[in-house]
Structure formats: structure tokens, C-alpha cells
Design a protein around this motif. Structure first.
Motif, short mmCIF file in Angstrom:
data_model
loop_
_atom_site.label_atom_id
_atom_site.label_comp_id
_atom_site.label_asym_id
_atom_site.label_seq_id
_atom_site.Cartn_x
_atom_site.Cartn_y
_atom_site.Cartn_z
N THR A 111 14.58 -9.01 4.37
CA THR A 111 16.42 -8.93 4.63
C THR A 111 16.89 -8.30 3.24
O THR A 111 18.25 -8.38 3.19
N ASP A 112 16.27 -7.77 2.33
CA ASP A 112 16.96 -6.90 1.47
C ASP A 112 17.88 -7.73 0.50
O ASP A 112 18.96 -7.55 -0.11
N GLY A 113 17.05 -9.03 0.16
CA GLY A 113 17.85 -9.82 -0.61
C GLY A 113 18.86 -10.80 -0.04
O GLY A 113 19.63 -11.53 -0.77
N LEU A 114 19.33 -10.49 1.15
CA LEU A 114 20.48 -11.35 1.64
C LEU A 114 20.32 -12.72 2.22
O LEU A 114 21.38 -13.51 2.49
N LEU A 115 18.96 -13.09 2.18
CA LEU A 115 18.57 -14.49 2.89
C LEU A 115 17.68 -14.95 1.95
O LEU A 115 16.48 -14.29 1.64
N HIS A 116 17.57 -16.24 1.69
CA HIS A 116 16.78 -16.95 0.99
C HIS A 116 16.35 -18.14 1.97
O HIS A 116 17.29 -18.68 2.54
N ILE A 117 15.23 -18.61 1.88
CA ILE A 117 14.65 -19.73 2.81
C ILE A 117 14.00 -20.98 2.01
O ILE A 117 13.14 -20.56 1.27
N THR A 118 14.78 -22.01 2.00
CA THR A 118 14.21 -23.09 0.83
C THR A 118 12.72 -23.48 1.19
O THR A 118 12.61 -23.31 2.53
N ARG A 119 11.89 -23.55 0.36
CA ARG A 119 10.53 -23.83 0.40
C ARG A 119 10.33 -25.37 0.63
O ARG A 119 11.07 -26.16 0.33
N THR A 120 9.28 -25.58 1.89
CA THR A 120 9.00 -26.98 1.99
C THR A 120 7.96 -27.22 1.04
O THR A 120 6.81 -26.77 0.91
#
Length: 505
Positions: free
Chosen positions: A288-297
Motif C-alpha cells: 500500500t506504499d506506506g499508507l496502511l499498517h496492520i497491527t501484528r498479532t
């Protein structure tokens, strides 16, 4: 005929015993809370495919609903995207109703009595939440859980927005995030032969071969019915069952209470899939070219049932640089930012860019205002997004394969190639949920979408968003349909297609 005491009266009685100083404010908040719940209920009656509503007629003075038994409901026009509408009364066969629970009772439709009790509880609980709201709303919080505490009214479109049956007043004050408590989590030890673990479990939650499972105190007292060993202080988030450890991860606990729509749990299926989903999500976020982070489980464990399970998840705060703020999208409405059409258009463009990009790749996020967070610069500019809780996304192996992405090793409800299901998941949560709740009205949402859409890549999904009715969960229909669980859907007028005056049914 003797009527049992209402939840409104019961809450007042309990409040007088446990926190009498709050009682006058609770009483003062009741009319507004009643209107807020009635507004959400009227929206559902106006737009959801309820089988006993045979015809809807919009007139010069409002909206008429003709019921299967010949009766008629009259009320104001209902913008399905409005969050600041204020319906104070509707009429059923000429009789005025200002109480949503009494209206639902007197409709006498299948399963209306149980839902009426939930509406009564929602009204009482909402008045309690508003009575205890924090002072100085103009001050922006510094910590993630403080943003969560600002969302006092709960779900912007669900009539059961604050329904917490099974929770006493003392429970709500002790555990509800809007009351700003500190909750003492406990742990229960589980033998090695009794648990399923995925990911990494920290040393502090181990006792030899046994794992220590974090437990919510309400769950320990009311469901597990045995004491838990004291462990750590934490701050409850909007979901109530997820809590933030200061300086540490978020802890998603089992809490087998009905909140808003359903009893939320942490199923063995979710625990088993969590590590695979988390690893897969990091690859997606990188696209996403740095537009999204998804928190790690970090780790997930279950002791063989949904009643004793927990998930440790990265705090979204790790994705905010110094000087930036990160807050759930549901809290944006408390900042005043969305009153700027330019800000709202920029945020809508960011959210749709990310959501549609992942949908095209093959993943539909459940991107409602609780799961989706926005990172703001010091001046409030939306910079990027953070997504948390992968338990209810949908993954399309066929779409992933078209982009040369190996599908994750998953089975069950998370996996589908059905385009309707995938689009409903994203559009219903992001557009009809997070973006609508932020915009606050159909015209504002339509303007933001119209400004954002021309900048987005042309895909079949974007065409569907532009040209078709907008899907949303039929939340009231679901509460009145206690059969097999599952989502049911309504189709709302598309804010990109209809003119300003036609958002009302």
C-alpha cells in the motif's frame, strides 16, 4: 395491567445506590438518549427490508410506512447517513411515541418484545454514558485509550448502540471505556494438554508448562465463576473486551456478554488462524506504499472454548511518529475535523485508496470506525491508516492468484471468492460505516466521495461503488431474526448517484 420496571427505572435505582451524585445528570440526559435511540430505530424502519413493512411513501411532510396489518407509521424523512438527526417522536396509527422501546413493543411484530427490552436498556445505558462524559472535550488526548473513551454514544446507526444486558450499573461504571476506569485483569492457568497456542506467548504469562490466560474480571465472575489471579491494570477500549496495557500490547479477552448485536467471542477457529493471518497481513500492508499498517498479532490462546481465550496484539501507537496522533475513526467526529469539506475529502480519498487497493488484491477489510484508525499530523492532516483485528476480514484466493499472491493457508468463513460478499464486507463497513459516521449526513458523504473518486484507479469494484446502491448491515432486521446467525443486508441510496433531496426515503 402491571408493567415490570423498565431498564431506565432500574438504572436510576442502581445509580442512586452506587453513585448517587450522577443521578441528576442521568435524569437530565434521558430525553436526549431516548431521541438518539429512536432516531436510529426510525432509520432502520425507513430503510431496512423488514418483512412486515409493505410500503414506504415519502410526502411533503415526512415519511409514511404502511404495515402488513394495515396500520401506518408516520415520521420525518430519514437520511440513512445522518448521525446528528434528532427524531423526538413518530406516530403509529395516530398515537405519538417518543419512547423507542414502547414503540417496538406496540408494533407487535415477531420477536419485538425481546428487541424492545434491548432498546430500553440502550436508552438507559446511553443516558448513563452521556451523564458521565469527560469534561473539556476540546482537549485532544495523548494516549490511544483516551481517544477510545471519547466515543460516548457507541455505534452511530445501531438502535442498540449502548445495549449491555447483563451488565449492572456498577459493571458499566467499572468496565465501560466511556467511564474511564482502570480494569484489573486477572489470569487463569491452563495445562499444556488443554490449550491451543499460536504465535509467541510472553514469559510473564507462563508458569512452567502451563500458560496463564488473561481474563476479564466480569468473565471470571459471571461465566467462568472462579477467581482469577491478579495480573495487570489496563484501560478498556471501545470493544469493551479489548484493553490497553500502558506501554505494552492490547489484550483481547473473552467476554461472553451480548454487546450491541451479538455475543462476541474468541473462537478456537480464530485462534488457530491468527498467526497465519497476521503474517499474511504484513505482506498486504507492504503493498500500500506506506499508507496502511496492520497491527501484528503477537500470540493467541484458547483453552478449548470461547469462554477462556485471549489474543495479544500490537498497540497501534507503535505506528505514530513523534508529533503525530493516532485515533480510531469513530473518534474523529469528536475533533471537529470532519466539518471541513477539504479534510473530509482527503480522508475519504485515503481510506478508499487503501480499501479498494486491498479489495482488488483479494482482501476485504471489516473497516468500521472501531477497527480502522487514522494517523494525523500535528496540524490534523490525515497521513495514513492503521487496521486492527483481522478476525472478520474476507480473503479471495482467486483475486490473490490474479495478482500472483499465494493465498494464505486458511479455510472456513474467512475464505470466499463471491464478489457480492467481498464488496458488502468493505463497502458496508468502510463507506456506509466509517465514512458515513465521519461525514454525518448523506450530502456530506456524497460530496466527499465525489471529490475522492476521480482520483482512484478505475476497477470493477469502484464502478460498483459508484453505480449501485450502497450495502449496509440490516442491524435491526438481524436483531429481529433470532434464527441461524449471520449478516443480513439492506441497500441504501447511493450518495454518489442521488441528488441532495433524495437521501430521505
Amino acid at each position: 395491567m402491571h408493567r415490570p420496571p423498565t431498564a431506565v427505572a432500574e438504572v436510576a435505582k442502581e445509580l442512586a445506590a452506587v453513585r448517587p451524585g450522577l443521578l441528576p445528570r442521568y435524569t437530565a440526559e434521558l430525553p436526549g438518549a431516548r431521541a438518539a435511540v429512536l432516531t436510529r430505530l426510525w432509520r432502520a424502519l425507513a430503510h431496512e427490508p423488514l418483512p412486515w413493512v409493505r410500503r414506504r411513501v415519502r410526502g411533503a411532510h415526512g415519511l409514511a410506512l404502511w404495515l402488513a396489518d394495515g396500520r401506518a407509521l408516520h415520521g420525518p424523512r430519514a437520511d440513512p447517513y445522518a448521525t446528528d438527526a434528532h427524531v423526538t417522536a413518530v406516530q403509529l396509527d395516530g398515537v405519538e411515541y417518543d419512547d423507542p422501546a414502547r414503540l417496538m413493543t406496540d408494533l407487535v411484530v415477531p420477536h419485538s418484545a425481546g428487541f424492545a427490552a434491548e432498546l430500553d436498556h440502550s436508552t438507559a445505558s446511553l443516558a448513563l454514558s452521556r451523564a458521565d462524559r469527560a469534561d473539556h472535550p476540546e482537549e485532544w488526548p495523548e494516549r490511544d485509550w483516551e481517544w477510545e473513551q471519547r466515543v460516548v454514544d457507541g455505534h452511530p446507526f445501531h438502535p442498540g448502540c449502548r445495549s449491555r444486558p447483563g451488565f449492572s450499573v456498577a459493571d458499566q461504571l467499572a468496565y465501560g471505556p466511556e467511564h474511564r476506569p482502570v480494569v484489573r485483569l486477572g489470569t487463569m492457568a491452563v495445562a499444556a494438554t488443554e490449550y491451543l497456542l499460536t504465535g509467541v506467548w510472553p514469559a510473564e504469562l507462563r508458569d512452567g508448562e502451563r500458560l496463564l490466560v488473561p481474563v476479564h474480571p466480569w468473565q471470571a465472575a459471571h461465566v467462568l465463576k472462579r477467581p482469577a489471579a491478579s495480573w495487570a491494570d489496563a484501560h478498556p477500549l471501545m470493544s469493551l473486551r479489548t484493553l490497553a496495557l500502558p506501554g505494552g500490547p492490547h489484550v483481547k479477552t473473552a467476554l461472553s456478554a451480548r454487546l450491541t448485536s451479538s455475543v462476541r467471542d474468541i473462537s478456537p477457529y480464530s485462534v488457530g488462524a491468527s498467526a497465519t493471518l497476521s503474517e499474511f497481513a504484513q505482506d498486504l500492508a507492504a503493498r500500500t506504499d506506506g499508507l496502511l499498517h496492520i497491527t501484528r498479532t503477537l500470540g493467541a490462546v484458547t483453552a478449548g472454548s470461547a469462554d477462556l481465550a485471549a489474543v495479544l496484539r500490537e498497540s497501534p501507537e507503535v505506528y505514530a511518529a513523534p508529533g503525530e496522533r493516532i485515533l480510531p475513526v469513530a473518534a474523529v467526529a469528536t475533533t471537529g475535523l470532519a466539518r471541513s469539506p477539504a479534510w473530509l475529502a482527503g480522508f475519504t480519498r485515503l481510506a478508499l485508496s487503501v480499501g479498494l487497493r486491498l479489495l482488488d488484491l483479494g482482501v476485504a477489510l471489516e473497516a468500521h470506525g472501531q477497527n480502522l484508525l487514522v494517523v494525523l499530523s500535528a496540524d490534523g492532516t490525515p497521513l495514513r491508516l492503521v487496521y486492527r483485528d483481522l478476525a472478520d476480514i474476507r480473503v479471495s484466493p482467486a483475486r490473490l492468484a490474479r495478482h500472483g499472491i499465494a493465498p494464505p493457508d486458511l479455510t472456513g468463513r474467512l475464505v470466499t471468492d463471491d464478489e457480492t460478499t467481498l464488496r458488502r464486507k468493505l463497502f458496508g463497513s468502510l463507506v456506509a460505516g466509517a465514512l458515513a459516521g465521519t461525514a454525518g449526513s448523506g450530502p456530506a458523504l456524497g460530496a466527499a466521495l465525489a471529490a475522492a473518486v476521480p482520483d482512484l484507479p478505475a476497477t470493477a469494484d469502484l464502478a460498483a461503488l459508484r453505480e449501485r446502491p450502497l450495502p449496509t448491515k440490516a442491524l435491526t432486521l438481524m436483531r429481529l431474526s433470532p434464527g441461524p446467525p449471520g449478516d443480513q443486508w439492506a441497500s441504501l441510496p447511493n450518495p454518489l448517484v442521488l441528488e441532495h433531496g433524495t437521501f430521505d426515503q
